[in-house]
Design a protein around this motif. Structure first.
Motif, short mmCIF file in Angstrom:
data_model
loop_
_atom_site.label_atom_id
_atom_site.label_comp_id
_atom_site.label_asym_id
_atom_site.label_seq_id
_atom_site.Cartn_x
_atom_site.Cartn_y
_atom_site.Cartn_z
N THR A 14 0.47 -1.17 -0.09
CA THR A 14 -0.12 -0.04 -0.09
C THR A 14 0.99 1.50 0.11
O THR A 14 0.40 2.70 -0.46
N ALA A 15 1.94 0.78 0.21
CA ALA A 15 2.82 2.16 0.59
C ALA A 15 3.48 2.76 -0.78
O ALA A 15 3.87 4.05 -1.41
N LEU A 16 3.37 1.50 -1.82
CA LEU A 16 3.66 1.76 -2.96
C LEU A 16 3.01 2.48 -3.73
O LEU A 16 3.24 3.25 -4.78
N ASN A 17 1.63 2.55 -3.59
CA ASN A 17 1.08 3.37 -4.45
C ASN A 17 0.84 4.68 -4.09
O ASN A 17 0.87 5.28 -4.98
N GLU A 18 1.70 5.43 -3.44
CA GLU A 18 2.08 7.25 -3.59
C GLU A 18 2.80 6.90 -3.93
O GLU A 18 2.59 8.10 -5.52
N LYS A 19 3.29 6.13 -4.70
CA LYS A 19 4.91 6.18 -6.20
C LYS A 19 3.73 5.54 -7.27
O LYS A 19 5.13 5.58 -8.40
N GLY A 20 2.98 5.20 -7.38
CA GLY A 20 2.14 5.02 -8.62
C GLY A 20 1.90 3.70 -9.06
O GLY A 20 2.30 3.23 -9.83
N GLN A 21 2.99 2.40 -7.93
CA GLN A 21 3.34 1.72 -8.05
C GLN A 21 2.26 0.45 -7.37
O GLN A 21 1.52 0.65 -6.49
N TYR A 22 1.79 -1.01 -8.32
CA TYR A 22 0.47 -1.74 -7.60
C TYR A 22 1.48 -3.38 -7.10
O TYR A 22 1.70 -3.16 -8.54
N ALA A 23 1.36 -3.69 -6.86
CA ALA A 23 1.49 -5.10 -6.45
C ALA A 23 0.07 -6.02 -6.41
O ALA A 23 -1.08 -5.59 -6.18
N PHE A 24 0.23 -7.10 -7.54
CA PHE A 24 -0.25 -8.15 -7.27
C PHE A 24 -0.44 -9.37 -7.47
O PHE A 24 1.27 -10.20 -7.76
N GLU A 25 -0.98 -10.67 -7.13
CA GLU A 25 -0.41 -11.71 -7.18
C GLU A 25 -1.10 -12.02 -8.49
O GLU A 25 -2.75 -12.90 -9.00
N VAL A 26 -0.18 -12.97 -8.85
CA VAL A 26 -0.30 -13.03 -10.70
C VAL A 26 -0.76 -14.88 -10.92
O VAL A 26 0.33 -15.50 -9.80
N VAL A 83 1.93 2.93 -13.18
CA VAL A 83 1.14 3.38 -13.51
C VAL A 83 1.27 4.23 -14.27
O VAL A 83 2.67 4.88 -13.95
N LYS A 84 1.37 5.00 -15.61
CA LYS A 84 1.81 5.96 -16.06
C LYS A 84 0.90 7.54 -14.74
O LYS A 84 -0.50 6.99 -14.12
N GLU A 85 1.91 8.05 -14.84
CA GLU A 85 1.63 9.50 -13.89
C GLU A 85 0.40 10.20 -13.80
O GLU A 85 -0.09 10.64 -15.05
N GLY A 86 -0.72 10.11 -13.12
CA GLY A 86 -1.88 10.50 -13.01
C GLY A 86 -3.27 9.36 -12.59
O GLY A 86 -4.03 10.11 -12.32
N ASP A 87 -3.31 8.28 -13.23
CA ASP A 87 -4.23 7.38 -13.01
C ASP A 87 -3.41 6.75 -11.89
O ASP A 87 -2.34 6.73 -11.39
#
Length: 95
Positions: A14-26, A83-87
């Motif tokens: 969740t701390a990565l979300n501020e940088k525009g990064q998201y974690a998924f299990e795939v 993701v792209k900045e702003g998304d």
């Protein structure tokens, strides 16, 4: 078959979300092209980068009346998506 299993919503992820990064299990067999295509289609965002991590399952043991029983959790794979900045991706919109 879907390549995304579930989003990872731990404190560190969740701390990565501020940088525009998201974690998924795939899925363990999924590649970066498949992951990018599915995230862009599912969430309507533009993916700029993907990092994948293969994880080994932990060995677990427990003691019962008959003795020790050991086993292993299943192996897995994670993807850190930028993701792209702003998304943004909102995991909680359907609640």
């Amino acid at each position: 078959m879907s390549t995304l299993k579930k989003p990872i919503v731990t404190e560190k992820a969740t701390a990565l979300n501020e940088k525009g990064q998201y974690a998924f299990e795939v899925e363990r067999t999924a590649n970066k092209v498949q992951i990018k295509k599915e995230i862009e289609q599912l969430y309507g965002v533009t993916v700029t980068g993907i990092s994948t991590i293969r994880t080994n399952g932990k060995i677990k043991s427990k003691f019962q009346k008959g003795g020790a029983v050991t086993g292993r959790r299943s192996h897995g794979k994670k993807a850190i998506v930028t993701v792209k900045e702003g998304d943004i991706i909102d995991f909680y919109s359907g609640i």
